[in-house]
Design an enzyme around this catalytic site. Structure first.
Site, PDB file in Angstrom:
ATOM      1  N   ASP B   7       0.873  -1.184   0.000  1.00  0.00           N
ATOM      2  CA  ASP B   7       0.000   0.000   0.000  1.00  0.00           C
ATOM      3  C   ASP B   7       0.908   1.231   0.000  1.00  0.00           C
ATOM      4  O   ASP B   7       1.791   1.361   0.849  1.00  0.00           O
ATOM      5  CB  ASP B   7      -0.892   0.022   1.257  1.00  0.00           C
TER       6      ASP B   7
ATOM      7  N   MET C   1       3.832   4.312   5.759  1.00  0.00           N
ATOM      8  CA  MET C   1       3.474   4.180   4.322  1.00  0.00           C
ATOM      9  C   MET C   1       4.706   4.546   3.514  1.00  0.00           C
ATOM     10  O   MET C   1       5.337   5.531   3.830  1.00  0.00           O
ATOM     11  CB  MET C   1       2.353   5.181   4.045  1.00  0.00           C
ATOM     12  N   PRO C   2       5.150   3.729   2.642  1.00  0.00           N
ATOM     13  CA  PRO C   2       4.559   2.511   2.127  1.00  0.00           C
ATOM     14  C   PRO C   2       4.490   1.383   3.152  1.00  0.00           C
ATOM     15  O   PRO C   2       5.381   1.259   3.981  1.00  0.00           O
ATOM     16  CB  PRO C   2       5.463   2.111   0.963  1.00  0.00           C
ATOM     17  N   ASN C   3       3.381   0.650   3.100  1.00  0.00           N
ATOM     18  CA  ASN C   3       3.188  -0.506   3.977  1.00  0.00           C
ATOM     19  C   ASN C   3       3.265  -1.780   3.141  1.00  0.00           C
ATOM     20  O   ASN C   3       2.583  -1.904   2.142  1.00  0.00           O
ATOM     21  CB  ASN C   3       1.828  -0.420   4.671  1.00  0.00           C
ATOM     22  N   GLN C  40       7.187   0.270   6.288  1.00  0.00           N
ATOM     23  CA  GLN C  40       6.895  -0.758   7.307  1.00  0.00           C
ATOM     24  C   GLN C  40       6.720  -2.087   6.578  1.00  0.00           C
ATOM     25  O   GLN C  40       6.026  -2.148   5.555  1.00  0.00           O
ATOM     26  CB  GLN C  40       5.634  -0.402   8.103  1.00  0.00           C
TER      27      GLN C  40
END
Lengths: 62, 62, 62, 62, 62, 62
Positions: B7, C1-3, C40
């Protein structure tokens, strides 16, 4: 629960999604032995530049 | 498998996504010791009002 | 984010996971142009009877 | 971490999303005993033909 | 729907999880304006060698 | 792709999981019109204190 998240390429018709939801729910109910109303399906429709296999974007494979 | 769902904030170019898919796949292949074609990457591009850190929407931080 | 959520087969060493986290983070930082601390990574390690490709469990393919 | 992914029906206002992010973060901080800035929330807003309960698309239930 | 998937570090008590589920559900019901029974929460409890921020495993930060 | 992540309550037999993987794959192939080997299924088996509906843990409902 069971909760089903399906990521697939955009472009299917609503009829295909309707039929898929019915058939996947039946498959889960009959094999995992749960009630139909317990099964939730969430669809994420992604585009060809949002999917990669083997390090190559799908849009670069067509 | 390995299956990677990333994401990230919308707005990146297709070239950035192309390069990211290649580099992430190489990183996984070389560290988890698997074949490139086994690695699938799915990208979810979200907007600034769909992300929150510390209880604050990203769009409220800019 | 980005995840990043990565599902992969259990059995890798902590050293492999350490190296994978470093290399995937670098790949994302350098291509999506974000800070390392923003990235993350969450790992889901699954067993061979929890993965299926082509309708066949992985444990039935070995 | 904690990382929260919330799938919900599209159509909510940004004010609702702002308030939800704040309240969910507070709830997690106060119960799981972590720092606010550790909590990340990612929202996936889906349409009525992308959700099914009991094998029936949401758009077919209205 | 809304469907909530929360990944967090293992080690919380069942009482903490009970309280978190209640508080997060209330927060979502009152902000997204839906019924309590519509809210589903799924918890993934991960270990310190399954999480990385900034390219470093959590277990290497303690 | 299609990629399917199914969260369900632990305790099913491997035979149930084998049958579910087969039936769900068939359902997706026949409705979304894709090849069987394109369909990946990832199963997350969770315990009763990791699921909540309506703000109540499943283990508190039995």
């Amino acid at each position: 629960m069971p909760n089903v998240v399906i990521d697939f390429l955009e472009g299917r018709t609503i009829e295909q999604k309707r039929e898929m939801a019915k058939r996947v729910t039946d498959a889960i109910v009959e094999t995992l032995n749960c009630k139909p109303e317990a099964v939730q399906i969430i669809m994420h429709e992604v585009s060809k530049d949002q999917i990669a296999n083997g390090g190559v974007l799908r849009c670069d494979k067509d």
